[in-house]
Design a protein around this motif. Structure first.
Motif, PDB file in Angstrom:
ATOM      1  N   GLY A 177      28.993 -28.251  -5.992  1.00 37.83           N
ATOM      2  CA  GLY A 177      28.226 -29.277  -6.945  1.00 37.83           C
ATOM      3  C   GLY A 177      29.143 -30.980  -7.255  1.00 37.83           C
ATOM      4  O   GLY A 177      28.094 -31.309  -8.275  1.00 37.83           O
ATOM      5  N   LYS A 178      29.854 -30.106  -8.286  1.00 39.77           N
ATOM      6  CA  LYS A 178      30.755 -31.073  -8.724  1.00 39.77           C
ATOM      7  C   LYS A 178      30.741 -32.851  -8.391  1.00 39.77           C
ATOM      8  O   LYS A 178      30.465 -33.494  -9.461  1.00 39.77           O
ATOM      9  CB  LYS A 178      32.072 -31.143  -8.833  1.00 39.77           C
ATOM     10  CG  LYS A 178      32.483 -29.237 -10.012  1.00 39.77           C
ATOM     11  CD  LYS A 178      34.247 -29.022  -9.274  1.00 39.77           C
ATOM     12  CE  LYS A 178      34.976 -28.845  -8.033  1.00 39.77           C
ATOM     13  NZ  LYS A 178      34.533 -28.195  -7.629  1.00 39.77           N
ATOM     14  N   LYS A 205      28.301 -37.528  -8.712  1.00 41.59           N
ATOM     15  CA  LYS A 205      28.096 -39.219  -8.622  1.00 41.59           C
ATOM     16  C   LYS A 205      26.491 -39.741  -9.358  1.00 41.59           C
ATOM     17  O   LYS A 205      26.128 -40.652  -9.530  1.00 41.59           O
ATOM     18  CB  LYS A 205      27.736 -39.202  -6.788  1.00 41.59           C
ATOM     19  CG  LYS A 205      27.458 -40.221  -6.429  1.00 41.59           C
ATOM     20  CD  LYS A 205      26.948 -40.137  -4.808  1.00 41.59           C
ATOM     21  CE  LYS A 205      26.506 -41.175  -3.872  1.00 41.59           C
ATOM     22  NZ  LYS A 205      24.656 -41.194  -4.216  1.00 41.59           N
ATOM     23  N   TYR A 206      25.594 -38.504  -9.571  1.00 37.73           N
ATOM     24  CA  TYR A 206      23.910 -38.621 -10.092  1.00 37.73           C
ATOM     25  C   TYR A 206      24.599 -39.090 -11.276  1.00 37.73           C
ATOM     26  O   TYR A 206      24.213 -40.148 -11.466  1.00 37.73           O
ATOM     27  CB  TYR A 206      23.197 -37.957  -9.203  1.00 37.73           C
ATOM     28  CG  TYR A 206      22.946 -37.587  -7.911  1.00 37.73           C
ATOM     29  CD1 TYR A 206      20.929 -37.470  -7.434  1.00 37.73           C
ATOM     30  CD2 TYR A 206      23.458 -36.949  -7.126  1.00 37.73           C
ATOM     31  CE1 TYR A 206      20.649 -38.617  -6.913  1.00 37.73           C
ATOM     32  CE2 TYR A 206      22.851 -37.336  -6.004  1.00 37.73           C
ATOM     33  CZ  TYR A 206      21.832 -37.874  -5.428  1.00 37.73           C
ATOM     34  OH  TYR A 206      21.229 -38.013  -4.145  1.00 37.73           O
ATOM     35  N   LEU A 207      24.928 -38.384 -11.955  1.00 35.47           N
ATOM     36  CA  LEU A 207      25.946 -38.827 -13.164  1.00 35.47           C
ATOM     37  C   LEU A 207      26.248 -40.214 -13.661  1.00 35.47           C
ATOM     38  O   LEU A 207      25.657 -40.544 -14.873  1.00 35.47           O
ATOM     39  CB  LEU A 207      26.499 -37.789 -14.137  1.00 35.47           C
ATOM     40  CG  LEU A 207      26.486 -37.843 -15.152  1.00 35.47           C
ATOM     41  CD1 LEU A 207      25.213 -37.020 -16.159  1.00 35.47           C
ATOM     42  CD2 LEU A 207      27.553 -36.426 -16.055  1.00 35.47           C
ATOM     43  N   SER A 223      21.882 -23.719  -8.909  1.00 32.25           N
ATOM     44  CA  SER A 223      21.253 -23.035  -8.265  1.00 32.25           C
ATOM     45  C   SER A 223      20.188 -23.912  -8.199  1.00 32.25           C
ATOM     46  O   SER A 223      19.286 -24.009  -7.672  1.00 32.25           O
ATOM     47  CB  SER A 223      20.552 -21.678  -7.603  1.00 32.25           C
ATOM     48  OG  SER A 223      20.661 -21.257  -9.244  1.00 32.25           O
ATOM     49  N   LEU A 224      20.034 -24.141  -9.369  1.00 31.73           N
ATOM     50  CA  LEU A 224      18.409 -25.313 -10.198  1.00 31.73           C
ATOM     51  C   LEU A 224      19.190 -27.130  -9.352  1.00 31.73           C
ATOM     52  O   LEU A 224      20.093 -27.502  -8.382  1.00 31.73           O
ATOM     53  CB  LEU A 224      18.839 -26.260 -11.176  1.00 31.73           C
ATOM     54  CG  LEU A 224      18.783 -25.215 -12.218  1.00 31.73           C
ATOM     55  CD1 LEU A 224      18.843 -25.792 -13.738  1.00 31.73           C
ATOM     56  CD2 LEU A 224      17.325 -24.745 -12.434  1.00 31.73           C
ATOM     57  N   THR A 225      17.763 -27.994  -9.342  1.00 30.35           N
ATOM     58  CA  THR A 225      18.061 -29.519  -8.102  1.00 30.35           C
ATOM     59  C   THR A 225      19.452 -30.397  -9.175  1.00 30.35           C
ATOM     60  O   THR A 225      19.246 -29.740 -10.264  1.00 30.35           O
ATOM     61  CB  THR A 225      16.581 -30.071  -8.388  1.00 30.35           C
ATOM     62  OG1 THR A 225      16.119 -30.212  -9.456  1.00 30.35           O
ATOM     63  CG2 THR A 225      15.943 -28.764  -7.749  1.00 30.35           C
ATOM     64  N   VAL A 226      20.004 -31.081  -8.037  1.00 27.81           N
ATOM     65  CA  VAL A 226      20.491 -32.444  -8.008  1.00 27.81           C
ATOM     66  C   VAL A 226      19.999 -32.647  -9.694  1.00 27.81           C
ATOM     67  O   VAL A 226      20.548 -32.563 -10.832  1.00 27.81           O
ATOM     68  CB  VAL A 226      21.565 -32.441  -7.634  1.00 27.81           C
ATOM     69  CG1 VAL A 226      21.889 -33.979  -7.761  1.00 27.81           C
ATOM     70  CG2 VAL A 226      21.842 -32.150  -6.185  1.00 27.81           C
TER      71      VAL A 226
END
Length: 179
Positions: free
Chosen positions: A16-17, A22-24, A160-163
């Motif tokens: 998920g990196k 991107k979201y960060l 495993s948490l949501t983005v």
């Protein structure tokens, strides 16, 4: 001029990196992102042999990424986010990083994401070959990350948490660090 805070997002392939970086970056004002996969690096030819020989991260020539980080340091940014799997383990980049985050994604989830991402239009035989490679040798590369990158990071977040939740946790840590 105040230098931007450099945040490294590390984790295993499929962990998920890229999506977290991107979201960060979207959430952090006045920030830019560099993605490890956008570069062609000189490094070990055989990753498993490299792992078996002690995984010396300095064997990777990361000069193009370092050049881009140094270039961004000259810009009036507040944050630089790097999708970078090695956290503090490469001596030439470790001195540039202010915060190393490890996305701790269970290996089965990471592998499933990787297969979905990389083998979308591949024949079943290609997927089976990849799974055989993972079981026979590739898993050692994933375990190397757990052994050396995860404990070498400032923050460990459950992959495993949501983005959204992962991004919230990292964002809050960055704000605390910035204060």
């Amino acid at each position: 001029m105040k230098l931007p805070l450099i945040i490294s997002i590390a984790g295993v392939s499929g962990g998920g990196k890229t999506i977290i970086a991107k979201y960060l970056t979207e959430r952090l004002h006045n920030s830019k992102t560099l993605y490890f996969d956008d570069y062609e690096f000189d490094g070990p030819d055989d990753i498993i042999e490299w792992v078996d020989n002690g995984a010396n991260y300095d064997e990777w020539n990361l000069a193009p990424l370092i050049r881009d980080i140094e270039s961004l340091l000259a810009e009036p940014l507040d944050y630089i986010v790097i999708d970078f799997p090695f956290a503090y383990k490469h001596s030439k980049i470790s001195t540039l990083i202010d915060l190393a985050v490890y996305i701790d994604t269970p290996l089965d989830i990471a592998m499933a994401r990787r297969v979905i991402r990389d083998f979308k239009n591949s024949p079943n035989k290609s997927i089976l070959i990849e799974m055989e490679n993972y079981v026979s040798a590739g898993r050692r590369g994933y375990l190397e990350m757990l052994k050396s990158i995860k404990p070498n990071s400032d923050i460990i977040v459950d992959g495993s948490l949501t983005v959204s939740k992962i991004t919230d946790i990292i964002y809050e840590a960055i704000i605390r660090l910035s204060d």
